[in-house]
Design a protein around this motif. Structure first.
Motif, PDB file in Angstrom:
ATOM      1  N   LYS A  97       0.874  -1.171   0.000  1.00 43.63           N
ATOM      2  CA  LYS A  97       0.000   0.000   0.000  1.00 43.63           C
ATOM      3  C   LYS A  97       0.913   1.223   0.000  1.00 43.63           C
ATOM      4  N   VAL A  98       0.921   1.970  -1.120  1.00 45.24           N
ATOM      5  CA  VAL A  98       1.806   3.124  -1.285  1.00 45.24           C
ATOM      6  C   VAL A  98       0.943   4.377  -1.408  1.00 45.24           C
ATOM      7  N   MET A  99       1.175   5.361  -0.532  1.00 53.76           N
ATOM      8  CA  MET A  99       0.320   6.555  -0.508  1.00 53.76           C
ATOM      9  C   MET A  99       1.149   7.825  -0.415  1.00 53.76           C
ATOM     10  N   LYS A 100       0.641   8.893  -1.026  1.00 53.36           N
ATOM     11  CA  LYS A 100       1.252  10.208  -0.854  1.00 53.36           C
ATOM     12  C   LYS A 100       1.013  10.690   0.576  1.00 53.36           C
ATOM     13  N   ARG A 101       1.917  11.552   1.016  1.00 58.16           N
ATOM     14  CA  ARG A 101       1.809  12.114   2.366  1.00 58.16           C
ATOM     15  C   ARG A 101       0.436  12.743   2.614  1.00 58.16           C
ATOM     16  N   ALA A 102      -0.061  13.517   1.644  1.00 57.07           N
ATOM     17  CA  ALA A 102      -1.327  14.231   1.827  1.00 57.07           C
ATOM     18  C   ALA A 102      -2.492  13.269   2.039  1.00 57.07           C
ATOM     19  N   ALA A 103      -2.475  12.144   1.304  1.00 59.29           N
ATOM     20  CA  ALA A 103      -3.561  11.163   1.443  1.00 59.29           C
ATOM     21  C   ALA A 103      -3.538  10.517   2.835  1.00 59.29           C
ATOM     22  N   VAL A 104      -2.342  10.274   3.354  1.00 58.88           N
ATOM     23  CA  VAL A 104      -2.223   9.704   4.705  1.00 58.88           C
ATOM     24  C   VAL A 104      -2.740  10.698   5.744  1.00 58.88           C
ATOM     25  N   LEU A 105      -2.409  11.960   5.548  1.00 60.20           N
ATOM     26  CA  LEU A 105      -2.915  13.000   6.442  1.00 60.20           C
ATOM     27  C   LEU A 105      -4.446  13.040   6.406  1.00 60.20           C
ATOM     28  N   GLY A 106      -5.008  12.871   5.199  1.00 55.63           N
ATOM     29  CA  GLY A 106      -6.461  12.808   5.066  1.00 55.63           C
ATOM     30  C   GLY A 106      -7.066  11.650   5.848  1.00 55.63           C
ATOM     31  N   LEU A 107      -6.407  10.485   5.794  1.00 50.26           N
ATOM     32  CA  LEU A 107      -6.867   9.313   6.554  1.00 50.26           C
ATOM     33  C   LEU A 107      -6.828   9.552   8.053  1.00 50.26           C
ATOM     34  N   ILE A 108      -5.722  10.119   8.527  1.00 51.56           N
ATOM     35  CA  ILE A 108      -5.553  10.354   9.972  1.00 51.56           C
ATOM     36  C   ILE A 108      -6.611  11.317  10.486  1.00 51.56           C
ATOM     37  N   THR A 109      -6.928  12.350   9.686  1.00 55.16           N
ATOM     38  CA  THR A 109      -7.813  13.417  10.182  1.00 55.16           C
ATOM     39  C   THR A 109      -9.297  13.152   9.964  1.00 55.16           C
ATOM     40  N   GLU A 110      -9.651  12.158   9.135  1.00 52.15           N
ATOM     41  CA  GLU A 110     -11.065  12.045   8.730  1.00 52.15           C
ATOM     42  C   GLU A 110     -12.005  11.701   9.880  1.00 52.15           C
ATOM     43  N   ASN A 111     -11.517  11.009  10.907  1.00 49.28           N
ATOM     44  CA  ASN A 111     -12.374  10.669  12.046  1.00 49.28           C
ATOM     45  C   ASN A 111     -12.098  11.543  13.263  1.00 49.28           C
ATOM     46  N   THR A 112     -11.522  12.710  13.011  1.00 41.82           N
ATOM     47  CA  THR A 112     -11.253  13.672  14.086  1.00 41.82           C
ATOM     48  C   THR A 112     -12.008  14.955  13.784  1.00 41.82           C
ATOM     49  N   GLN A 113     -12.025  15.865  14.762  1.00 38.26           N
ATOM     50  CA  GLN A 113     -12.449  17.223  14.468  1.00 38.26           C
ATOM     51  C   GLN A 113     -11.233  17.911  13.881  1.00 38.26           C
ATOM     52  N   CYS A 114     -11.295  18.269  12.609  1.00 41.98           N
ATOM     53  CA  CYS A 114     -10.107  18.751  11.897  1.00 41.98           C
ATOM     54  C   CYS A 114     -10.199  20.255  11.643  1.00 41.98           C
ATOM     55  N   LEU A 115      -9.145  20.961  12.031  1.00 41.78           N
ATOM     56  CA  LEU A 115      -9.012  22.386  11.738  1.00 41.78           C
ATOM     57  C   LEU A 115      -7.855  22.530  10.746  1.00 41.78           C
ATOM     58  N   ALA A 116      -8.143  23.047   9.556  1.00 38.87           N
ATOM     59  CA  ALA A 116      -7.149  23.092   8.475  1.00 38.87           C
ATOM     60  C   ALA A 116      -6.839  24.536   8.099  1.00 38.87           C
ATOM     61  N   VAL A 117      -5.555  24.783   7.850  1.00 43.83           N
ATOM     62  CA  VAL A 117      -5.084  26.123   7.497  1.00 43.83           C
ATOM     63  C   VAL A 117      -4.566  26.094   6.056  1.00 43.83           C
ATOM     64  N   ALA A 118      -5.242  26.842   5.171  1.00 45.11           N
ATOM     65  CA  ALA A 118      -4.854  26.897   3.763  1.00 45.11           C
ATOM     66  C   ALA A 118      -4.423  28.319   3.408  1.00 45.11           C
ATOM     67  N   GLY A 119      -3.676  28.425   2.294  1.00 46.51           N
ATOM     68  CA  GLY A 119      -3.243  29.735   1.826  1.00 46.51           C
ATOM     69  C   GLY A 119      -1.847  29.646   1.246  1.00 46.51           C
ATOM     70  N   THR A 120      -1.552  30.518   0.281  1.00 47.51           N
ATOM     71  CA  THR A 120      -0.238  30.459  -0.351  1.00 47.51           C
ATOM     72  C   THR A 120       0.862  31.000   0.560  1.00 47.51           C
TER      73      THR A 120
END
Length: 450
Positions: A97-120
Motif C-alpha cells: 500500500k503506497v500513498m502520498k503524504r497528503a492522502a495519509v494525512l487525510g486518513l488520519i484526520t477524517e475521524n477527528t475534528q479537523c481544523l485546516a489552514v490553507a493559503g499560499t
C-alpha cells in the motif's frame, strides 16, 4: 484503509518537514517507523535519536526485513521523489500500500475534528499558533506543523487524538484530500504555476477546497478574498478584526473585535503585519472552537514562533541577524515591512537564495521589485529542489532587474566574507532552499566580527 491494521510505516523522503511530522506521529502511536532520505540533516538526526532507522542511499537492500511484508507495511512518499526512485518502484511493484503524504494525512484526520489552514502564505505560522493555542487550552489535539515550533522544538504537537490541526497544502492539490470541520484561507496569491498553469486555476482549486468543509463546518477567509466565509482583518470592518493596536517594547498589544463582543489585552511577540494577521485567524478559529478568552490571551503571549520564520539569531546594539523562509515576492514584501517597522533607521542587507527555476521565471519582475526595497542585496544561485535548469533563468538574470546599485551575485563559498564586508546593521537571510544550513556559520561570523 484502516491504519489500525498497519504495524510498520516506511517513508521515502522521511527528512522532509511534512513527512517527518507524520513519522513522529506514527512513532508516538507505537508503529515501527523507518525510511530513506537523500541527505542527512538536523531532522533526520532527531528522528534517529527517537529510535527510527534512516538511511541515505536509494537501495532496496537497505530496507530492513521488518518492512518487507506488504500486509503489515504502509509506504508513504512525497511528490518531490523522482519517478525512477528504486525503492519506490520496488514497493509499487510488490503489492504494498503506497500513498502520498497528503492522502495519509487525510486518513488520519477524517475521524477527528479537523481544523485546516490553507493559503499560499502563512500556513506554517498560523498552524503552529493554532496548535499552541488549542494545546494551552487543554484541547486533546494533534497538530502537524510545516516547521519546527520554538515552543515544542518539534513539528508535531501531540496532546490527544480527538482534534487535529493541519496545513492544507495547495501544492500538487494536496489539500483536496482533507474534509475539515473548520478551515481558513490566508491568501490566494499566484504560486506553483508549474502545477496550475495560471492564477485562475489556483483560485479554482481553493474554491474546491472550500467546498470540502463538512456540513455545519466553518470557513474563515482573509478580508478581500473572493470566497465567502467568516472574514478577518487588521483594523477593518471584518467579522474578526484587530483594534486598538499599539507597539510596546517591540511587542504588539491589541484587542480583538468579534461578531459578538470585543476581547481585550492580547500580546504577540512576532514582528510584522503578516504575523499579526496569522495570529488573528488562529485566535478566531480557537475562539469559535470554544477556547476561553483569558487562556487564549495567556497562550498567545507565550508563543515563540517557528524556526526560519523571522527567527532572530543575533539581536544586540551592533548587529541584528534574522533568518526567514520567505520564497515568494509577497513573503519578501512581508519580511521587508516587518524589518522596517522594527528598525526604521537601520541599514538592511538581504541575502536571498531563489527557490525553483519555474518560480523565478514566473515572478522575476515581482522578485526584482521586492528585493529592490532593501539597502543591499546579495543573491545566491537558484536552489533547484525538484527541478532541472530552465535556459536563461538564472540569478544573474534576476540580479540585472533589481533596481538597487548595491547588489551582487555571490557563490556560497564566498558568502560569509561578502556579508562581513557589508556596512549594514541588519542582516537578513531569506529563501526556502539550503540557505538555512548557512545560518549557524553566518551567526558565528557576525558575532566574531562585532
Amino acid at each position: 484503509m484502516n491504519l489500525e491494521t498497519i504495524d510498520n510505516v516506511y517513508f521515502i523522503g522521511i527528512g522532509g518537514i511534512g513527512m517527518s511530522a507524520l513519522a513522529r506521529y506514527f512513532h508516538a502511536n507505537k508503529k515501527q517507523v523507518s525510511g530513506y532520505d537523500k541527505t542527512k540533516s538536523d531532522i533526520t538526526d532527531s528522528l534517529i535519536g527517537l529510535g527510527m532507522s534512516v538511511h541515505f542511499e536509494d537501495a532496496v537492500n537497505n530496507i530492513e526485513s521488518t518492512f518487507l511484508d506488504p500486509s503489515k507495511t504502509l509506504v508513504v512518499y512525497t511528490p518531490a521523489i523522482p519517478k525512477n526512485h528504486a525503492e519506490l518502484a520496488y514497493f509499487n511493484e510488490n503489492g504494498f500500500k503506497v500513498m502520498k503524504r497528503a492522502a495519509v494525512l487525510g486518513l488520519i484526520t477524517e475521524n477527528t475534528q479537523c481544523l485546516a489552514v490553507a493559503g499560499t502564505h502563512g500556513k506554517t505560522t498560523t498552524t503552529s499558533i493554532l496548535g499552541h493555542l488549542l494545546n494551552a487550552c487543554d484541547v486533546p489535539v494533534t497538530a502537524f506543523l510545516g516547521g519546527i515550533s520554538e515552543n515544542y522544538q518539534s513539528n508535531l504537537i501531540i496532546n490527544g487524538t480527538e482534534v487535529t490541526v493541519v496545513e492544507a497544502d495547495e501544492f500538487d492539490r494536496s489539500f483536496l484530500t482533507l474534509s475539515p470541520d473548520f478551515a481558513c484561507i490566508t491568501s490566494m496569491d499566484a504560486d506553483h504555476l508549474d502545477i496550475y498553469g495560471d492564477a485562475e486555476e489556483l483560485q479554482k482549486s481553493f474554491k474546491e477546497f472550500a467546498n470540502k468543509i463538512k456540513q455545519n463546518g466553518k470557513l474563515f477567509v482573509k478580508s478581500g478574498l473572493p470566497i465567502n466565509g467568516i472574514t478577518y482583518g487588521i483594523e477593518d470592518d471584518s467579522d474578526y478584526s484587530i483594534v486598538n493596536l499599539k507597539i510596546e517594547n517591540g511587542v504588539y498589544v491589541f484587542d480583538v473585535k468579534t461578531p459578538k463582543t470585543t476581547l481585550e489585552k492580547f500580546k504577540f511577540n512576532l514582528p510584522g503585519r503578516h504575523n499579526l494577521s496569522n495570529a488573528l485567524i488562529a485566535l478566531a478559529m480557537a475562539a469559535e472552537f470554544g477556547c476561553p478568552h483569558q487562556q487564549l490571551a495567556k497562550a498567545l503571549a507565550s508563543y515563540k514562533g517557528v524556526k526560519r520564520r523571522f527567527s532572530y539569531h543575533i539581536k544586540n546594539d551592533d548587529v541584528v541577524y534574522i533568518d526567514d523562509y520567505a520564497h515568494h515576492p509577497e513573503e519578501i514584501n512581508a519580511v521587508h515591512q516587518a524589518v522596517r517597522e522594527m528598525y526604521p533607521t537601520k541599514k538592511v542587507l538581504a541575502v536571498f537564495q531563489p527557490h525553483l527555476y519555474s518560480r523565478t521565471r514566473d515572478f522575476v519582475e515581482e522578485f526584482a521589485e521586492s528585493l529592490s526595497k532593501f539597502d543591499e542585496v546579495i543573491l545566491l544561485d537558484i536552489y533547484p529542489a525538484r527541478e532541472l535548469p530552465i535556459p536563461g533563468v538564472t540569478s544573474q538574470w534576476l540580479l540585472d532587474k533589481i533596481k538597487n546599485s548595491n547588489k551582487q551575485l555571490v557563490k556560497k563559498a564566498n558568502l560569509i566574507s561578502k556579508i562581513k564586508e557589508s556596512t549594514a546593521n541588519v542582516v537578513l537571510t531569506i529563501g526556502a532552499g539550503d540557505i538555512g544550513d548557512e545560518v549557524k556559520h553566518i551567526k558565528q561570523a557576525l558575532l566574531h566580527a562585532s
